[in-house]
Design an enzyme around this catalytic site. Structure first.
Site, PDB file in Angstrom:
ATOM      1  CG  HIS A  80     -37.789   9.926  24.667  1.00  0.00           C
ATOM      2  ND1 HIS A  80     -38.552   9.596  23.500  1.00  0.00           N
ATOM      3  CD2 HIS A  80     -36.730   9.244  24.561  1.00  0.00           C
ATOM      4  CE1 HIS A  80     -38.089   8.416  22.977  1.00  0.00           C
ATOM      5  NE2 HIS A  80     -36.932   8.250  23.580  1.00  0.00           N
ATOM      6  CD  GLU A  83     -32.412   9.463  24.825  1.00  0.00           C
ATOM      7  OE1 GLU A  83     -32.098   8.559  24.164  1.00  0.00           O
ATOM      8  OE2 GLU A  83     -33.487   9.498  25.868  1.00  0.00           O
ATOM      9  CG  HIS A  84     -34.609  10.075  19.845  1.00  0.00           C
ATOM     10  ND1 HIS A  84     -34.822   9.042  18.920  1.00  0.00           N
ATOM     11  CD2 HIS A  84     -34.670   9.806  21.030  1.00  0.00           C
ATOM     12  CE1 HIS A  84     -35.295   8.203  19.713  1.00  0.00           C
ATOM     13  NE2 HIS A  84     -35.039   8.434  20.883  1.00  0.00           N
ATOM     14  CD  GLU A 161     -34.667  10.970  15.862  1.00  0.00           C
ATOM     15  OE1 GLU A 161     -34.623   9.943  16.330  1.00  0.00           O
ATOM     16  OE2 GLU A 161     -34.187  11.170  14.596  1.00  0.00           O
TER      17      GLU A 161
END
Length: 467
Positions: A80, A83-84, A161
């Protein structure tokens, strides 16, 4: 109710078993002749289809056959996280350039530009692209190319992030999410599915080394596990030629790790799980039924499509009947629903917990003439229905309140008796008469028809009652 569930459940099992046995006897599902399907030498597969509506628009996708199930213990949450990072810098679109370019041509981040990560797949999309803008098609294909093999994974961007992911985790950490994280390790004990939540663990997210993320990217983002999809008002031949040219430099990995499809263990006895959370207001009962997975080589068969149609039809029929039950005067639940290949009942009812109950408000015509602010000595309280769900009786107080903008304030005790029936709340002008249950009350207050207006009695197991 019991027979309804049993009958449709048995029907679903029979249908599933029957169609699985008949798979080999049915023809394959025909492929849409308008879809151009091809594969490059490096293993990347592409799917292209012309669709003239909406005019001058196209959608671009890259699908990865990997997700959180491929993570090692020290990578939990990194599928995940990766993905960012696809939106935070690539070789041809450094920093924020990718989002800035697409928004300049009308592709909005979060709406037309997005992605999702699940257990078994990760999919990115650039949607509603105006293909008449010069260079838009080439640029979108180049973005897909960079997502495939050319992320920069800048350490500064990674550190920025971490906080974004942590906030996403925090806002999604509901009561149901917490209980699910307790349930799945018990339901899928001994398998990788027990702990493969895509959001991962914040200990990993906040502390992983940069190389750990690169290891996942280099190991699993590779052409033999990727598919390019382009559909819209485009020239199919031109798009195919561009894909063959642009993605040819993505290296194949003949010695790559095997992409394993992990099974789910069966269990000899039913698995019973009971969990609670202080923020979960409802009582829910969930029932899951495991079944054998359909082999991939049988999913292009007409039998597989018919089986899905049949199970979805059963699910729709059962949902319709469950919904009908919620419309009755005294339903056994406030919500119940099913989904194909599994059954779920969400129930909010118990003689010991009633989150909300609707009572009728009956106003006596004579009392409506009562002047605001005057003293009330004879309030009208009418019994409208009897619902005794427990053995024995509980006491209640009937009080009347003076209703003001600041709220309801107690104005005196009227009477006290045993609660053996559901009682009205009577509202007259600025006055509200409310039933107050004693702390040891075990009664469920059921809905009754309203003759005028309605009030709600909220009972939290203590002495609470208001309109």
């Amino acid at each position: 109710m019991k027979h309804l569930f049993r009958g449709l459940f048995v029907a679903a099992v029979i249908i599933c078993c029957s169609f699985q046995q008949a798979f080999a006897q049915l023809p394959p599902i025909p492929v849409d002749p308008n879809v151009r399907i091809g594969q490059l030498d490096n293993g990347l597969t592409y799917y292209i289809r012309k669709n003239v509506l909406p005019e001058n628009r196209a959608d671009f996708y890259i699908a990865q056959k990997v997700g959180s199930i491929q993570e090692e213990e020290n990578q939990r949450g990194l599928a995940h996280f990766l993905e960012h990072m696809c939106f935070n810098g690539t070789t041809h679109f450094p920093g924020d350039a990718l989002k800035q370019y697409l928004e300049r041509i009308g592709v909005k981040f979060g709406e037309n530009l997005n992605a999702y990560t699940s257990v078994d797949e990760t999919v990115y999309n650039i949607s509603n692209v105006p293909v008449t803008v010069p260079g838009a098609i080439d640029s979108c294909l180049l973005i897909l190319h960079d997502w495939s093999n050319d992320l920069t994974l800048d350490p500064k961007e990674i550190d920025k992030e971490r906080g974004v992911i942590n906030e996403e985790w925090r806002t999604r950490m509901s009561a149901m999410q917490r209980m699910q994280e307790k349930m799945l390790p018990q339901m899928f004990a001994g398998t990788k599915y027990a702990t493969c939540f895509p959001i991962g663990t914040m200990d990993v997210v906040m502390n992983f080394k940069y190389q750990t993320l690169r290891d996942y990217y280099e190991k699993w983002y590779r052409p033999d596990l990727q598919g390019i999809v382009v559909v819209g008002d485009i020239d199919v031949d031109a798009i195919e030629a561009k894909i063959k040219t642009m993605f040819a430099d993505v290296p194949a990995q003949p010695e790559a790790a095997e992409r394993v499809y992990y099974p789910v263990n069966d269990n000899k006895e039913p698995i019973i799980i009971i969990e609670q959370d202080k923020e979960q207001p409802h009582i829910q009962a969930l029932i899951f039924n495991k079944h054998d997975a359909t082999p991939d080589d049988q999913k292009n068969n007409m039998g597989y499509m018919v089986q899905n149609y049949a199970t979805n039809l059963i699910s729709s029929m059962l949902n319709a009947r469950l919904n009908e039950l919620t419309q009755t005067a005294n339903p056994p639940f406030i919500y119940a629903g099913t989904y194909a290949n599994g059954y779920k009942i969400g129930e909010q009812a118990s003689t010991f917990q009633v989150t909300s109950a609707k009572l009728t408000v009956n106003v006596d015509p004579d009392t409506q003439k009562q002047k605001a602010g005057s003293s009330r000595k004879d309030p009208v309280v009418t019994v409208v229905d009897a619902t005794d769900n427990t053995v024995g009786k509980s006491e209640y107080d009937i009080k009347y309140y003076t209703w003001t903008d600041a709220g309801a304030t107690p104005d005196g005790n009227i009477q006290k008796s045993e609660l053996s029936e559901v009682t009205d709340i009577t509202k007259v002008g600025k006055y509200v008469v409310a039933v107050e249950l004693k702390a040891n009350s075990n009664y469920v207050i059921d809905s009754v028809k309203s003759t005028t207006t309605e009030a709600v009695l909220l009972y939290d197991g203590k002495t609470t009652g208001y309109a």
